[in-house]
Design a protein around this motif. Structure first.
Motif, PDB file in Angstrom:
ATOM      1  N   GLU A  82       0.934  -1.131   0.191  1.00  0.00           N
ATOM      2  CA  GLU A  82       0.029   0.053   0.155  1.00  0.00           C
ATOM      3  C   GLU A  82       1.100   1.221  -0.019  1.00  0.00           C
ATOM      4  N   THR A  83       0.454   2.234  -0.749  1.00  0.00           N
ATOM      5  CA  THR A  83       1.092   3.614  -0.632  1.00  0.00           C
ATOM      6  C   THR A  83       0.342   4.498   0.326  1.00  0.00           C
ATOM      7  N   VAL A  84       0.928   5.038   1.221  1.00  0.00           N
ATOM      8  CA  VAL A  84       0.443   5.947   2.136  1.00  0.00           C
ATOM      9  C   VAL A  84       0.893   7.238   1.922  1.00  0.00           C
ATOM     10  N   ASN A  85      -0.068   8.136   1.878  1.00  0.00           N
ATOM     11  CA  ASN A  85       0.458   9.716   1.513  1.00  0.00           C
ATOM     12  C   ASN A  85       0.576  10.648   2.778  1.00  0.00           C
ATOM     13  N   TYR A  86       1.662  10.451   3.451  1.00  0.00           N
ATOM     14  CA  TYR A  86       1.750  11.502   4.587  1.00  0.00           C
ATOM     15  C   TYR A  86       2.058  12.924   3.939  1.00  0.00           C
TER      16      TYR A  86
END
Length: 383
Positions: free
Chosen positions: A313-317
């Motif tokens: 999963e790519t998490v956009n902080y």
């Protein structure tokens, strides 16, 4: 709670830092190693924690751990049998079986022969990963929370913060994302954040003005989260004594780091149970499938368990996107960053960030341990 067992006498708390002459056999490599078939699935205290967190009886908890261990082995075989038709896999706790998705043309008999249940899907894992990679190449606005391959849905899921769903930059991002492949959009009210914290008492390690949590012992040091590296060099333990310094870190894009250990500190293959369970020995790093049970240890909220929800999963902080993360429904709080995710006695990854807390619940992501070991050429310290 720092010295609740004989194993931890006079040792730094959270994740023990020590080498036991009687506790080491063959080290696990970055490729990971399954738990020996002769090992008991879990300690009595871990089974007790699973009973509490999952609402299981002792026999149900034992059966689930045994089924998850089997599923981990089946997953590797089924993936080879499916070849290019492989569409992903997940563990179903109710049936105790691993389901493997395949596209048309797959040798379904060969996949079933591994012990897996087969589901026919339209898109292969390779196609879904390629679509996600194309989305990874886009610049995401803060109104986009995260995106990942949902193997059950056979699509790439993009989570958008509800309050920003009509923002022009969000709409533009989604239009481009939909061109990447099979994409579905979901709304969320949660915004992911990293889980570092200002300096407070407890069982931490400190760097700069940040408190984080140790992940896993490796030969020569320990691994943790990349965003914990404040680029001040020095790392201090729970007692404020000098441990070592960051030897490598990456954040954003990745969220991992490693610290060398010296100055009277040493490493042991143990994850702290915080009195909820006994301290857990680490015996390898075989990757648990989606749907498997998993537990987390951290210096703020201590020991909590849940389930693996999604991988890659790519998490956009707010600081930027982090890729190849695994999502769980295990809660976490500031200061837990870098802490251990473990399934049975197998190391899984280091805590990155999430939303929510351990009073109301939430979701937490971790960076997989084998990626970190491979990146830095490290060897996991195992019992």
């Amino acid at each position: 709670m720092r010295r609740t067992t004989a194993l931890r006498t006079a040792l730094p708390a959270f994740l023990l830092l020590g080498t036991w002459a009687t506790a080491s056999t063959q080290p696990a490599t970055a490729a990971g190693s399954p738990a020996p078939s002769t090992e008991v699935p879990a300690s009595a205290s871990l089974l007790s924690a699973m009973q509490h967190d999952f609402g299981l009886t002792k026999s149900q908890a034992e059966a689930r751990l045994a089924a998850e261990k089997t599923a981990t082995a089946v997953e590797r075989k089924a993936k080879r049998a499916a070849g290019s038709s492989y569409g992903g896999s997940w563990f179903d706790a109710d049936s105790g079986k691993l389901t493997v998705a395949v596209t048309r043309g797959a040798d379904t008999d060969a996949v079933r022969a591994t012990g897996a249940t087969v589901r026919l899907v339209k898109h292969s894992a390779r196609q879904l990963d390629a679509a996600k990679a194309r989305i990874d190449a886009l610049s995401a606005p803060t109104g986009v929370s995260n995106w990942y391959v949902d193997t059950k849905a056979n699509k790439v899921v993009v989570d958008v913060v509800t309050a920003h769903r009509n923002d022009n930059d969000v709409r533009t991002f989604l239009a481009r994302a939909r061109k990447a492949g099979p994409v579905t959009v979901q709304q969320t009210t949660k915004t992911p954040r990293t889980l570092a914290a200002g300096t407070v008492g407890g069982d931490p390690y400190y760097t700069g003005n940040v408190r984080c949590s140790i992940g896993f012992s490796v030969y020569g040091g320990f691994v943790s989260a990349g965003h914990c590296d404040q680029h001040t060099g020095a790392v201090y333990g729970w007692d404020n004594s000098y441990i070592g310094s960051f030897q490598g870190s990456s954040f954003p894009d990745n969220d991992y780091s490693w610290v060398n250990v010296g100055s009277g500190w040493w490493t042991v293959p143990v994850v702290l149970g915080w009195g909820t369970v006994s301290d857990q020995l680490v015996r390898g790093s075989a990757e648990a499938p989606v749907g498997a049970s998993i537990c987390r240890s951290g210096s703020t909220s201590h020991w909590h368990c849940g389930t693996v929800l999604a991988k890659n999963e790519t998490v956009n902080y707010s600081q930027g996107a982090v890729h190849e993360m695994t999502k769980t429904n295990v809660c976490a709080e500031p200061g837990d960053s870098g802490g251990s995710f473990i399934s049975g006695d197998q190391a899984q990854g280091v805590t990155s960030g999430g939303w929510g807390d351990c009073a109301s619940g939430g979701e937490t992501w971790y960076q997989p341990i084998n990626e970190i070991l491979n990146r830095y050429g490290l060897t996991l310290h195992t019992a």
